[in-house]
Write an enzyme that holds these catalytic residues in place. Structure first.
Site, short mmCIF file in Angstrom:
data_model
loop_
_atom_site.label_atom_id
_atom_site.label_comp_id
_atom_site.label_asym_id
_atom_site.label_seq_id
_atom_site.Cartn_x
_atom_site.Cartn_y
_atom_site.Cartn_z
N SER A 1 0.85 -1.20 0.00
CA SER A 1 0.00 0.00 0.00
C SER A 1 0.88 1.24 0.00
CB SER A 1 -0.89 0.02 1.25
OG SER A 1 -1.47 1.29 1.46
N LYS B 215 1.97 -2.73 6.82
CA LYS B 215 2.28 -3.05 5.42
C LYS B 215 3.75 -2.78 5.08
CE LYS B 215 -0.74 -3.97 2.77
NZ LYS B 215 -1.34 -5.28 2.38
#
Length: 250
Positions: free
Chosen positions: A142, A159
């Site tokens: 992301s 992430k």
């Protein structure tokens, strides 16, 4: 045209949203597919029907990606059904938005890191153990991990670690011809927390307005990048993070 015939692709979190779009795209290029779901068996079965209509083989396997034993069983079932795995997409994840650093809870932290970090780590570990030589491992990351943004400390943090894992694993198994890469997308319409939402509402329009292309990413945008990394087009590209964000700085 890119051809994935005679390839077997396992995509985690693929009953709906972005994972399903990638699975259906791979199937359309000839790959046999392993759909993974945690709870939504209805959507998983729907995905299976759609993919069967494309003329390839497909199974759905329930597995909670936060549990390493479930991940091991997922890979075992995939190899039992198809005999091999050529492509793995570590897509399963959960999101948390608009929660300041002073407000996130231990429960929120534990949930996101259990799935997004631990789950992805062990998915990629299983992929490294089971994937065929010259295989492809793809992590769905992301832009929250690349561009810090208020309210995304826990999500972006969860992430970030897998991106480091991608770079390490690329060095460890490159001798086998296996590539390991990340796709780093901007907010994706009709995926994740935006599934089924009208992204043109005032509450979400700012996501388009702040992007140079004046729109959010689409599942097709990310699927295009996934096809590149899954195919021979990227055979000498590894340990990389492809940012799919329309040239933005977020």
């Amino acid at each position: 045209m890119t051809d994935l015939k005679n390839k077997v692709a396992l995509i985690t979190g693929s009953a709906r949203g972005l994972g399903r779009a990638i699975a259906e795209r791979f199937a359309g290029l000839g790959a046999d597919i392993i759909i993974n779901y945690s709870k939504d068996s209805f959507s998983a079965n729907e995905a299976v029907v759609n993919i069967q209509a494309l003329g390839v083989r497909v199974i759905a396997v329930q597995a909670d990606i936060s549990k390493p034993a479930d991940i091991e069983n997922l890979f075992a079932e995939a190899k039992k059904a198809f005999g091999k795995i050529d492509i793995v997409v570590a897509n399963a994840g959960v999101e948390l938005a608009d929660v300041p650093v002073t407000d996130f809870t231990e429960e929120q932290f534990d949930r996101l890191f259990a799935i997004n970090t631990k789950g992805t780590y062990f998915t990629i570990q299983c992929a490294a153990k089971n994937i065929e030589d010259n295989g492809r491992i793809i992590n769905i990351s992301s832009t929250s991990a690349a561009f810090p943004f208020p309210g995304f400390a826990v999500y972006g943090g969860s992430k970030t670690a897998p991106n480091y894992l991608v770079e390490v694993l690329a060095k460890e198994i490159g001798y086998r011809g296996v590539t390991v890469n990340s796709i780093v997308p901007y907010a994706v319409a009709n995926a994740g927390i935006f599934t089924g939402m009208d992204t043109h509402t005032p509450e979400l329009k700012w996501l388009s307005d702040m992007n140079p292309m004046k729109r959010m990413a689409t599942v097709e945008d990310v699927s295009n990048a996934a096809v590149f990394f899954a195919s021979n087009l990227s055979s000498f590209v590894s340990g990389q993070h492809l940012i799919v964000n329309g040239g933005g700085s977020q």
